[in-house]
Design an enzyme around this catalytic site. Sequence first.
Site, PDB file in Angstrom:
ATOM      1  N   ARG A  18     -87.316  -2.537  35.298  1.00  0.00           N
ATOM      2  CA  ARG A  18     -86.808  -1.197  35.544  1.00  0.00           C
ATOM      3  C   ARG A  18     -85.408  -1.172  36.163  1.00  0.00           C
ATOM      4  O   ARG A  18     -84.763  -0.130  36.200  1.00  0.00           O
ATOM      5  CB  ARG A  18     -87.780  -0.412  36.439  1.00  0.00           C
ATOM      6  CG  ARG A  18     -88.889   0.237  35.629  1.00  0.00           C
ATOM      7  CD  ARG A  18     -89.733   1.134  36.483  1.00  0.00           C
ATOM      8  NE  ARG A  18     -90.611   0.373  37.365  1.00  0.00           N
ATOM      9  CZ  ARG A  18     -91.085   0.840  38.520  1.00  0.00           C
ATOM     10  NH1 ARG A  18     -90.752   2.043  38.932  1.00  0.00           N
ATOM     11  NH2 ARG A  18     -91.887   0.096  39.251  1.00  0.00           N
ATOM     12  N   TYR A 102     -92.891 -10.100  49.610  1.00  0.00           N
ATOM     13  CA  TYR A 102     -92.314  -9.780  48.303  1.00  0.00           C
ATOM     14  C   TYR A 102     -90.792  -9.796  48.403  1.00  0.00           C
ATOM     15  O   TYR A 102     -90.223  -9.146  49.273  1.00  0.00           O
ATOM     16  CB  TYR A 102     -92.730  -8.376  47.857  1.00  0.00           C
ATOM     17  CG  TYR A 102     -94.192  -8.163  47.550  1.00  0.00           C
ATOM     18  CD1 TYR A 102     -95.099  -9.223  47.486  1.00  0.00           C
ATOM     19  CD2 TYR A 102     -94.665  -6.878  47.284  1.00  0.00           C
ATOM     20  CE1 TYR A 102     -96.431  -9.006  47.190  1.00  0.00           C
ATOM     21  CE2 TYR A 102     -96.002  -6.648  46.986  1.00  0.00           C
ATOM     22  CZ  TYR A 102     -96.876  -7.707  46.943  1.00  0.00           C
ATOM     23  OH  TYR A 102     -98.186  -7.483  46.653  1.00  0.00           O
ATOM     24  N   GLY A 103     -90.165 -10.515  47.488  1.00  0.00           N
ATOM     25  CA  GLY A 103     -88.698 -10.599  47.475  1.00  0.00           C
ATOM     26  C   GLY A 103     -88.017  -9.260  47.261  1.00  0.00           C
ATOM     27  O   GLY A 103     -86.863  -9.082  47.630  1.00  0.00           O
ATOM     28  N   ASN A 361     -41.274  -7.253  62.672  1.00  0.00           N
ATOM     29  CA  ASN A 361     -41.417  -5.885  62.177  1.00  0.00           C
ATOM     30  C   ASN A 361     -41.140  -5.888  60.680  1.00  0.00           C
ATOM     31  O   ASN A 361     -40.067  -6.296  60.241  1.00  0.00           O
ATOM     32  CB  ASN A 361     -40.415  -4.970  62.904  1.00  0.00           C
ATOM     33  CG  ASN A 361     -40.705  -3.504  62.615  1.00  0.00           C
ATOM     34  OD1 ASN A 361     -40.881  -3.119  61.461  1.00  0.00           O
ATOM     35  ND2 ASN A 361     -40.757  -2.697  63.645  1.00  0.00           N
ATOM     36  N   ALA A 364     -41.069  -0.602  55.667  1.00  0.00           N
ATOM     37  CA  ALA A 364     -41.837   0.060  54.615  1.00  0.00           C
ATOM     38  C   ALA A 364     -41.496  -0.534  53.255  1.00  0.00           C
ATOM     39  O   ALA A 364     -40.335  -0.796  52.959  1.00  0.00           O
ATOM     40  CB  ALA A 364     -41.536   1.554  54.626  1.00  0.00           C
ATOM     41  N   ALA A 407     -32.226  -3.902  54.369  1.00  0.00           N
ATOM     42  CA  ALA A 407     -33.117  -3.121  53.505  1.00  0.00           C
ATOM     43  C   ALA A 407     -32.752  -3.340  52.042  1.00  0.00           C
ATOM     44  O   ALA A 407     -31.591  -3.521  51.692  1.00  0.00           O
ATOM     45  CB  ALA A 407     -33.021  -1.646  53.866  1.00  0.00           C
ATOM     46  N   ARG A 424     -28.348  -7.575  48.052  1.00  0.00           N
ATOM     47  CA  ARG A 424     -28.437  -6.369  47.226  1.00  0.00           C
ATOM     48  C   ARG A 424     -27.036  -6.066  46.719  1.00  0.00           C
ATOM     49  O   ARG A 424     -26.052  -6.592  47.243  1.00  0.00           O
ATOM     50  CB  ARG A 424     -28.986  -5.201  48.055  1.00  0.00           C
ATOM     51  CG  ARG A 424     -28.073  -4.803  49.180  1.00  0.00           C
ATOM     52  CD  ARG A 424     -28.664  -3.735  50.098  1.00  0.00           C
ATOM     53  NE  ARG A 424     -27.728  -3.409  51.146  1.00  0.00           N
ATOM     54  CZ  ARG A 424     -28.052  -3.150  52.400  1.00  0.00           C
ATOM     55  NH1 ARG A 424     -29.329  -3.152  52.769  1.00  0.00           N
ATOM     56  NH2 ARG A 424     -27.137  -2.838  53.284  1.00  0.00           N
TER      57      ARG A 424
HETATM   58  C1  UD1 Z   1     -99.121  -4.789  44.689  1.00  0.00           C
HETATM   59  C2  UD1 Z   1    -100.498  -4.775  45.342  1.00  0.00           C
HETATM   60  C3  UD1 Z   1    -100.801  -3.370  45.852  1.00  0.00           C
HETATM   61  C4  UD1 Z   1     -99.732  -2.959  46.841  1.00  0.00           C
HETATM   62  C5  UD1 Z   1     -98.358  -3.061  46.207  1.00  0.00           C
HETATM   63  C6  UD1 Z   1     -97.293  -2.845  47.256  1.00  0.00           C
HETATM   64  C7  UD1 Z   1    -101.793  -6.425  44.101  1.00  0.00           C
HETATM   65  C8  UD1 Z   1    -102.833  -6.637  43.080  1.00  0.00           C
HETATM   66  N1  UD1 Z   1    -101.473  -5.155  44.334  1.00  0.00           N
HETATM   67  O1  UD1 Z   1     -99.174  -3.938  43.574  1.00  0.00           O
HETATM   68  O2  UD1 Z   1    -102.064  -3.346  46.487  1.00  0.00           O
HETATM   69  O3  UD1 Z   1     -99.976  -1.634  47.277  1.00  0.00           O
HETATM   70  O4  UD1 Z   1     -98.134  -4.383  45.641  1.00  0.00           O
HETATM   71  O5  UD1 Z   1     -96.047  -2.793  46.638  1.00  0.00           O
HETATM   72  O6  UD1 Z   1    -101.313  -7.358  44.700  1.00  0.00           O
HETATM   73  N2  UD1 Z   1     -95.320 -10.792  41.342  1.00  0.00           N
HETATM   74  C9  UD1 Z   1     -95.139 -12.082  40.916  1.00  0.00           C
HETATM   75  N3  UD1 Z   1     -95.921 -12.572  39.933  1.00  0.00           N
HETATM   76  C10 UD1 Z   1     -96.902 -11.840  39.358  1.00  0.00           C
HETATM   77  C11 UD1 Z   1     -97.090 -10.520  39.798  1.00  0.00           C
HETATM   78  C12 UD1 Z   1     -96.285 -10.039  40.790  1.00  0.00           C
HETATM   79  O7  UD1 Z   1     -94.257 -12.776  41.433  1.00  0.00           O
HETATM   80  O8  UD1 Z   1     -97.586 -12.365  38.476  1.00  0.00           O
HETATM   81  C13 UD1 Z   1     -94.465 -10.268  42.401  1.00  0.00           C
HETATM   82  C14 UD1 Z   1     -93.573  -9.147  41.916  1.00  0.00           C
HETATM   83  O9  UD1 Z   1     -92.321  -9.651  41.517  1.00  0.00           O
HETATM   84  C15 UD1 Z   1     -93.466  -8.270  43.124  1.00  0.00           C
HETATM   85  C16 UD1 Z   1     -94.775  -8.463  43.853  1.00  0.00           C
HETATM   86  O10 UD1 Z   1     -95.288  -9.690  43.386  1.00  0.00           O
HETATM   87  O11 UD1 Z   1     -92.416  -8.662  43.977  1.00  0.00           O
HETATM   88  C17 UD1 Z   1     -95.764  -7.354  43.612  1.00  0.00           C
HETATM   89  O12 UD1 Z   1     -96.062  -7.236  42.247  1.00  0.00           O
HETATM   90  P1  UD1 Z   1     -96.252  -5.825  41.554  1.00  0.00           P
HETATM   91  O13 UD1 Z   1     -96.549  -6.044  40.132  1.00  0.00           O
HETATM   92  O14 UD1 Z   1     -95.144  -4.938  41.898  1.00  0.00           O
HETATM   93  O15 UD1 Z   1     -97.593  -5.332  42.274  1.00  0.00           O
HETATM   94  P2  UD1 Z   1     -98.057  -3.835  42.426  1.00  0.00           P
HETATM   95  O16 UD1 Z   1     -98.743  -3.450  41.193  1.00  0.00           O
HETATM   96  O17 UD1 Z   1     -96.956  -3.014  42.901  1.00  0.00           O
END
Ligand code: UD1
Length: 452
Positions: A18, A102-103, A361, A364, A407, A424
């Site tokens: 997205r 989560y990154g 100094n 300008a 200048a 100049r």
């Molecule tokens: C997840 C949680 C949900 C929580 C929400 C918060 C689960 C099943 N659900 O849902 O309860 O409310 O986060 O944001 O955990 N990622 C991977 N590999 C994968 C899947 C995901 O690295 O196979 C990483 C994604 O890049 C992301 C994070 O894990 O950073 C969460 O994944 P995402 O798919 O966004 O989970 P949600 O459906 O949002």
Amino acid sequence: MSKSKTAAIVLAAGMGTRIKSALPKVMHPIGGRPMVSHLLATVDRIAAERTVVVIGPDMDIVSRTVAPRPTVVQADRLGTAHAVLQARRELEGFDGDVLVLYGDTPLIAPETLERMLAARRTAPQPAVVVLGFRPAQPGAYGRLVMQGDSLEAIVEAKEATAEQLAIPLCNSGVMCIDGARLFGLLDRVGNDNAKGEFYLTDIVALARADGLTCAVVEGAEDELLGVNSRAELAVAEGVLQARLRRAAMDNGATLTAPETVFLSHDTRIGRDVRIGPFVTFGPGVTIGDDVEIKGFCHFEDCTVDTGAILGPYARLRPGAAVGEGAHIGNFVEIKKAVVEPGAKVNHLTYIGDARVGAGANIGAGTITCNYDGFMKYHTDIGAGAFIGSNSALVAPVRIGDGAIVGAGSVVTHDVESNALAVARGEQISRGGWAIRFRERMAALKAQRKKEA
Ligand code: UD1
Ligand code: MG
């Protein structure tokens, strides 16, 4: 005491569809550095002794960014439990506390992680501590099913009953898990659910079924903001900027219009610094005490010493070093140059690859001509020198201490200390010439009109 050890697993395998970018989502910057770097800086502050980042295929740029921390590749994106499982080899034998982060959720505060670790280490030592929050719009978040203080299960919105969907307490995704049990629990997670994914959230019900306890620590929504789109990236930037502005003010800077000042994660601002509206600090800026920054300045990778006055509309580019009490005025650009204490560069000037000596100094419109289309050359301006307006200093060139450049000069040779250099065209003057010219031209015009 092995139980007080901490490891962190950062999930960053998501492609970030997205966000519509060639760059992996976690590499998008806020406050001048990638989201994943923010998160890792927070992890470093809680002194995690092992950190593993789970990335997707073709994410070398993430590996390079997080190095020397190890990365593991999740080849197929089979769910959050599957993602955490990829870190198994890296955490072999680790029995301390494991934080899962989560990154793309970069704003979490170290204090919040400390609270989770404290909960993990307090009786009854819950096997899983989940960071919960109460979002204004619970939407697709997993819901935390509680029984008193005990967390019983996490139900994904897609699987939740109407009653469960009404629960306001949601899963932020951040967890702290007993490292001795984590991978055993994960091995038992299946994928028989609405998304056909291996849900990390399932470990809560599995732990409960084993008679273990699980607990919730609550966090604030603004630190748990997840970034999935450019619009959310801008929201995260806004939250971070608000924090950075607040910290600058708490440290003793005055920001007249804080909401218009943009800072970087590493901006260092001294005491009694006054910052006017619409000032941008790129990465790598250090401002000393008592500096005045008037509106509309733009700085990156530069230093400013005590008592300097800058702007409005000053631009300091990488390698600019402004000395104590120096003045840099409007529409002045400084790049890779030292402006020594007390020097003045007040108007419409470019100083690049140069030294401006103490107290000099610069008039300008002065330009250091530092580039011939191939290479860059240095200009050295001595202490107390005076460069007249609209001069071009063609580098490499040296202006001695105390020298004066007339200048409009185009200076191509070195100027000795205390010498005057004027380069100049000579001025010529002819008395009454203008009157004679006008008479001649008027007559000529009248003649032409008659003939027509
Ligand atoms: C997840 C949680 C949900 C929580 C929400 C918060 C689960 C099943 N659900 O849902 O309860 O409310 O986060 O944001 O955990 N990622 C991977 N590999 C994968 C899947 C995901 O690295 O196979 C990483 C994604 O890049 C992301 C994070 O894990 O950073 C969460 O994944 P995402 O798919 O966004 O989970 P949600 O459906 O949002
Ligand atoms: Mg998500």
